[in-house]
Design an enzyme around this catalytic site. Structure first.
Site, PDB file in Angstrom:
ATOM      1  N   THR A 287       0.788  -1.223   0.000  1.00 24.80           N
ATOM      2  CA  THR A 287       0.000   0.000   0.000  1.00 24.80           C
ATOM      3  C   THR A 287       0.827   1.284   0.000  1.00 24.80           C
ATOM      4  O   THR A 287       0.287   2.360  -0.263  1.00 24.80           O
ATOM      5  CB  THR A 287      -0.946   0.007   1.226  1.00 24.80           C
ATOM      6  OG1 THR A 287      -1.911   1.047   1.087  1.00 24.80           O
ATOM      7  CG2 THR A 287      -0.163   0.212   2.507  1.00 24.80           C
ATOM      8  N   TYR A 288       2.116   1.204   0.267  1.00 23.44           N
ATOM      9  CA  TYR A 288       2.927   2.417   0.339  1.00 23.44           C
ATOM     10  C   TYR A 288       3.001   3.083  -1.033  1.00 23.44           C
ATOM     11  O   TYR A 288       3.484   2.501  -2.007  1.00 23.44           O
ATOM     12  CB  TYR A 288       4.344   2.115   0.827  1.00 23.44           C
ATOM     13  CG  TYR A 288       4.444   1.660   2.269  1.00 23.44           C
ATOM     14  CD1 TYR A 288       3.405   1.856   3.173  1.00 23.44           C
ATOM     15  CD2 TYR A 288       5.597   1.034   2.740  1.00 23.44           C
ATOM     16  CE1 TYR A 288       3.505   1.436   4.481  1.00 23.44           C
ATOM     17  CE2 TYR A 288       5.706   0.618   4.050  1.00 23.44           C
ATOM     18  CZ  TYR A 288       4.653   0.813   4.929  1.00 23.44           C
ATOM     19  OH  TYR A 288       4.748   0.392   6.228  1.00 23.44           O
ATOM     20  N   SER A 289       2.517   4.313  -1.070  1.00 21.64           N
ATOM     21  CA  SER A 289       2.506   5.110  -2.299  1.00 21.64           C
ATOM     22  C   SER A 289       1.912   4.318  -3.458  1.00 21.64           C
ATOM     23  O   SER A 289       2.413   4.328  -4.580  1.00 21.64           O
ATOM     24  CB  SER A 289       3.916   5.602  -2.643  1.00 21.64           C
ATOM     25  OG  SER A 289       4.395   6.459  -1.633  1.00 21.64           O
TER      26      SER A 289
ATOM     27  N   GLY B 234       1.798   1.227  -4.218  1.00 24.52           N
ATOM     28  CA  GLY B 234       2.635   0.204  -4.831  1.00 24.52           C
ATOM     29  C   GLY B 234       3.952   0.701  -5.386  1.00 24.52           C
ATOM     30  O   GLY B 234       4.831  -0.106  -5.723  1.00 24.52           O
TER      31      GLY B 234
END
Length: 324
Positions: A60-62, A64
């Protein structure tokens, strides 16, 4: 760099883990303070040069893009078998009823997406990013077991939850002969020590590796009480974690000890965490070279018993923060 066993496994990891939430396309996801690829790569290279072999990101960070940036950099800089690569699953990746969570469908879909973004055939550690109240834990654990047996993950881990939930997960895996969680990524720092009551003793008893996130309390332990940063101003999740008036006395104590040792405050706050029994690899963030330099220097900073007591004495109980 020191290397330690990852809980009761035979895996060896660096005493520091580089958290890669800092690296991603700022226009995507919910972290407008992230660094793009050109700015991220030198920091990842610096971490490797310092001996860090442990890297943690999440799908989920940025949106993908953290996995993409980190995956490309590591492929260019190091042999795959020489690093320990971790990612996570749970948070929303797509709109719709199956775009998040820990169902069998979500896990088996997201591991393949993460592997594609990272550019690797497997991750060393696949972690659930939180507890999913909408999915039976049996379904989640069996799906994770199948991910391991398919060779797509070497180990599985968990993150912030209640100790009773983690205990239930461990028991359920053993009852069914499924792969067990070997790590807990939880919220521990000088401003938030509630995990010392139940989760840390549980992990110590069960031989679980502990990877604290936000060891510097989103940077609050590195500056004066009234100072702020660009990240703090835009970090919606961070605003839910800290801010109690009692925290000021702890921040002041960090400053006092840092002056006595003539080191940056970050080194003192991280050294305190590294002194705690059962802590395996704190997850450090680095948006500047100095952040990595301070983290590595903290490994050598020795705090006296009196200094540790002065850091801990002002702490007051906090509302549970960081769980779903």
């Amino acid at each position: 760099m020191d290397y330690v066993r990852f809980g009761s496994t035979g895996l060896q990891v660096s005493r520091l883990c580089l958290g890669c939430m800092t690296y991603g396309v700022a226009e995507r996801g919910t972290h407008p303070w992230t660094l793009g690829e050109d700015a991220s790569r030198p920091l990842i290279r610096q971490a490797l040069d310092a001996g860090i072999n442990f890297f943690d990101t999440a799908n989920t960070y940025s949106d993908g893009t953290s996995e993409e940036i980190v995956g490309r950099a590591l492929r260019d800089f190091v042999k795959r078998d020489d690093i320990v690569l971790a990612t996570k699953v749970y948070n929303r990746m797509r709109p719709g009823p199956n775009g998040q969570g820990l169902s069998r469908k979500a896990i088996l879909t997201e591991i393949d997406h993460s592997l594609k973004r990272l550019g690797t055939d497997y991750v060393d550690l696949y972690q659930i990013h939180r507890w999913d109240y909408n999915t039976p834990i049996e379904e989640t654990l069996e799906a994770l077991h199948d991910v391991v047996k398919a060779g797509k993950a070497r180990y599985i881990g968990a993150s912030s939850m209640h100790a009773w939930q983690f205990s239930k997960a461990l028991y359920t895996s053993r009852l069914n002969g499924w792969t067990e969680f070997v790590s807990m990524q939880d919220h521990v720092n000088l401003l938030y020590r509630e995990e010392e009551r139940e989760m840390l003793p549980l992990c110590a008893d069960q031989g679980i590796a502990v990877m604290p996130w936000s060891p510097l309390a989103r940077g609050r332990l590195t500056r004066d009480w009234n100072e702020t940063s660009e990240r703090e101003a835009t970090d919606k999740f961070g605003k839910t974690l800290y801010g109690a008036d009692a925290d000021k006395a702890i921040i002041d104590a960090v400053a006092t000890i840092a002056r006595a040792h003539n080191v940056p405050r970050a080194q003192v706050a991280l050294a305190w965490l590294l002194h705690k029994p059962g802590i395996t690899s704190p997850i450090i963030g680095a948006s500047k070279p100095q952040h990595l330099e301070d983290a590595v220097a903290a490994l050598s900073l020795k705090l006296s018993d009196e200094e540790i007591k002065s850091l801990e004495a002002p702490y007051l109980p906090h509302v549970i923060a960081g769980h779903q």
